[in-house]
Design a protein around this motif. Structure first.
Motif, PDB file in Angstrom:
ATOM      1  N   CYS A   1      -1.248  -2.739  -0.028  1.00 22.07           N
ATOM      2  CA  CYS A   1      -0.350  -1.728   0.673  1.00 22.07           C
ATOM      3  C   CYS A   1       0.316  -2.809   1.843  1.00 22.07           C
ATOM      4  N   MET A   2      -0.541  -3.695   2.098  1.00 16.90           N
ATOM      5  CA  MET A   2      -0.126  -4.597   3.162  1.00 16.90           C
ATOM      6  C   MET A   2       1.264  -5.191   2.699  1.00 16.90           C
ATOM      7  N   GLN A   3       1.310  -5.465   1.369  1.00 21.72           N
ATOM      8  CA  GLN A   3       2.528  -6.272   0.710  1.00 21.72           C
ATOM      9  C   GLN A   3       3.883  -5.349   1.219  1.00 21.72           C
ATOM     10  N   VAL A   4       3.671  -4.419   1.007  1.00 26.29           N
ATOM     11  CA  VAL A   4       4.776  -3.200   1.208  1.00 26.29           C
ATOM     12  C   VAL A   4       5.485  -3.659   2.592  1.00 26.29           C
ATOM     13  N   ILE A   5       4.813  -3.928   3.717  1.00 29.30           N
ATOM     14  CA  ILE A   5       5.167  -4.168   4.961  1.00 29.30           C
ATOM     15  C   ILE A   5       5.850  -5.473   5.266  1.00 29.30           C
ATOM     16  N   ALA A   6       5.397  -6.216   4.301  1.00 27.77           N
ATOM     17  CA  ALA A   6       5.975  -7.765   4.166  1.00 27.77           C
ATOM     18  C   ALA A   6       7.330  -8.019   3.451  1.00 27.77           C
ATOM     19  N   CYS A   7       7.267  -6.935   2.458  1.00 26.12           N
ATOM     20  CA  CYS A   7       8.473  -6.957   1.472  1.00 26.12           C
ATOM     21  C   CYS A   7       9.535  -6.222   2.374  1.00 26.12           C
ATOM     22  N   ARG A   8       9.221  -5.047   2.970  1.00 25.10           N
ATOM     23  CA  ARG A   8      10.255  -4.453   3.797  1.00 25.10           C
ATOM     24  C   ARG A   8      10.673  -5.366   4.780  1.00 25.10           C
ATOM     25  N   LEU A   9       9.984  -6.117   5.619  1.00 28.90           N
ATOM     26  CA  LEU A   9      10.229  -7.072   6.573  1.00 28.90           C
ATOM     27  C   LEU A   9      11.299  -8.149   6.102  1.00 28.90           C
ATOM     28  N   ALA A  10      11.048  -8.338   4.644  1.00 28.95           N
ATOM     29  CA  ALA A  10      11.692  -9.397   4.080  1.00 28.95           C
ATOM     30  C   ALA A  10      13.257  -9.016   3.584  1.00 28.95           C
ATOM     31  N   GLY A  11      13.276  -7.556   3.537  1.00 28.74           N
ATOM     32  CA  GLY A  11      14.909  -7.229   3.303  1.00 28.74           C
ATOM     33  C   GLY A  11      15.005  -6.633   1.885  1.00 28.74           C
ATOM     34  N   ALA A  12      13.742  -6.527   1.211  1.00 32.38           N
ATOM     35  CA  ALA A  12      13.833  -5.896  -0.062  1.00 32.38           C
ATOM     36  C   ALA A  12      14.376  -4.379  -0.108  1.00 32.38           C
ATOM     37  N   SER A  13      15.432  -4.129  -1.089  1.00 38.40           N
ATOM     38  CA  SER A  13      15.962  -2.720  -1.084  1.00 38.40           C
ATOM     39  C   SER A  13      15.119  -1.895  -1.561  1.00 38.40           C
ATOM     40  N   ARG A  14      14.492  -1.760  -2.453  1.00 36.17           N
ATOM     41  CA  ARG A  14      13.838  -0.853  -3.255  1.00 36.17           C
ATOM     42  C   ARG A  14      12.377  -1.422  -3.393  1.00 36.17           C
ATOM     43  N   ILE A  15      11.319  -0.609  -2.933  1.00 34.32           N
ATOM     44  CA  ILE A  15       9.813  -1.131  -3.062  1.00 34.32           C
ATOM     45  C   ILE A  15       9.228   0.063  -3.696  1.00 34.32           C
ATOM     46  N   ALA A  16       8.379  -0.234  -5.128  1.00 35.61           N
ATOM     47  CA  ALA A  16       7.478   0.565  -5.583  1.00 35.61           C
ATOM     48  C   ALA A  16       6.401   0.050  -5.657  1.00 35.61           C
ATOM     49  N   ILE A  17       5.131   0.864  -5.523  1.00 33.01           N
ATOM     50  CA  ILE A  17       3.748   0.527  -5.344  1.00 33.01           C
ATOM     51  C   ILE A  17       2.940   1.386  -6.399  1.00 33.01           C
ATOM     52  N   THR A  18       2.123   0.779  -7.208  1.00 31.84           N
ATOM     53  CA  THR A  18       1.240   1.370  -7.997  1.00 31.84           C
ATOM     54  C   THR A  18      -0.124   1.364  -7.705  1.00 31.84           C
ATOM     55  N   ASP A  19      -1.059   2.598  -8.065  1.00 28.79           N
ATOM     56  CA  ASP A  19      -2.428   2.309  -7.786  1.00 28.79           C
ATOM     57  C   ASP A  19      -2.867   3.483  -8.760  1.00 28.79           C
ATOM     58  N   VAL A  20      -4.195   3.587  -8.628  1.00 29.46           N
ATOM     59  CA  VAL A  20      -4.978   4.726  -9.612  1.00 29.46           C
ATOM     60  C   VAL A  20      -5.646   5.780  -8.685  1.00 29.46           C
ATOM     61  N   VAL A  21      -5.213   5.587  -7.448  1.00 33.35           N
ATOM     62  CA  VAL A  21      -5.795   6.256  -6.330  1.00 33.35           C
ATOM     63  C   VAL A  21      -4.727   6.943  -5.283  1.00 33.35           C
ATOM     64  N   ASP A  22      -4.694   8.154  -4.947  1.00 39.87           N
ATOM     65  CA  ASP A  22      -3.739   8.681  -3.999  1.00 39.87           C
ATOM     66  C   ASP A  22      -3.749   8.169  -2.798  1.00 39.87           C
ATOM     67  N   HIS A  23      -4.637   7.872  -2.088  1.00 41.76           N
ATOM     68  CA  HIS A  23      -4.741   7.672  -0.701  1.00 41.76           C
ATOM     69  C   HIS A  23      -3.893   6.441  -0.510  1.00 41.76           C
ATOM     70  N   PRO A  24      -4.090   5.221  -1.172  1.00 43.87           N
ATOM     71  CA  PRO A  24      -3.381   4.224  -0.867  1.00 43.87           C
ATOM     72  C   PRO A  24      -2.092   4.328  -1.001  1.00 43.87           C
ATOM     73  N   LEU A  25      -1.421   5.214  -1.949  1.00 46.98           N
ATOM     74  CA  LEU A  25      -0.179   5.519  -2.348  1.00 46.98           C
ATOM     75  C   LEU A  25       0.364   6.069  -1.067  1.00 46.98           C
TER      76      LEU A  25
END
Length: 184
Positions: A86-110
């Motif tokens: 989930c931490m990667q979301v922050i880094a990619c948003r800071l780097a200017g990514a326009s669309r970020i999707a993340i996957t998991d098998v558990v609701d809380h991290p999502l």
């Protein structure tokens, strides 16, 4: 600390690297989800600022890994990014990514990922039979495999566009894995 990689300041490439939480060596190195542990002095940084909480200090290492791996992907400005792990979301948003999707098998991290900037969250264990991440969310320019699960790396490779970038961050199993290399 004596091999050529270590002497070049690239300890992460050491053939004898050992770090907390690593399952890549046997016996495994346990992580820090415990009350007490011993750390080598060289891996410690004194925190003198009372404005930084212990929680923030604890998250500095995972954030540094995420920032480094986002940097390794190259320019993310305006790119679509898939993150598996989930931490990667922050880094990619800071780097200017326009669309970020993340996957998991558990609701809380999502849920946490949505709070820190993910545009789309996908429960991969609930995808319709026979569908893929790309068939549900479209192809991505860049994919980060952060979980260390072999099936996650395969999903990253299947989900990026032709000529896309896959950044392997998670520690894969020492016994190896099956990989559809023709997709690379």
């Amino acid at each position: 600390g004596r091999c050529p990689a270590c002497r070049e300041g690239r300890e992460n490439l050491c053939h004898n690297v050992r770090f907390l939480g690593s399952a890549s060596v046997f016996p495994h190195m346990q992580g820090m989800f415990r009350e007490y542990f011993t750390m080598p002095e060289a891996q410690c940084v004194k925190v003198t600022n009372d404005e930084v909480s212990l929680g923030e200090v604890a998250m500095s290492e995972p954030l540094s890994v995420a920032l480094h791996s986002a940097n390794r992907a190259g320019n993310l400005l305006g790119r679509s990014v898939l993150i598996i792990g989930c931490m990667q979301v922050i880094a990619c948003r800071l780097a200017g990514a326009s669309r970020i999707a993340i996957t998991d098998v558990v609701d809380h991290p999502l849920s946490v990922a949505r709070q820190v900037g993910a545009d789309q969250t996908i429960r991969v264990d609930q995808l319709p039979q026979g569908s893929t991440i790309a068939s549900v969310a479209g192809e991505f320019d860049v994919a980060f495999e952060v979980s260390g699960a072999p099936q996650a790396l395969s999903a990253c490779i299947e989900s990026v566009r032709r000529g896309g970038i896959v950044v392997q961050v998670g520690t894969l199993p020492a016994e190896g894995m099956h990989l559809q290399a023709n997709l690379i």
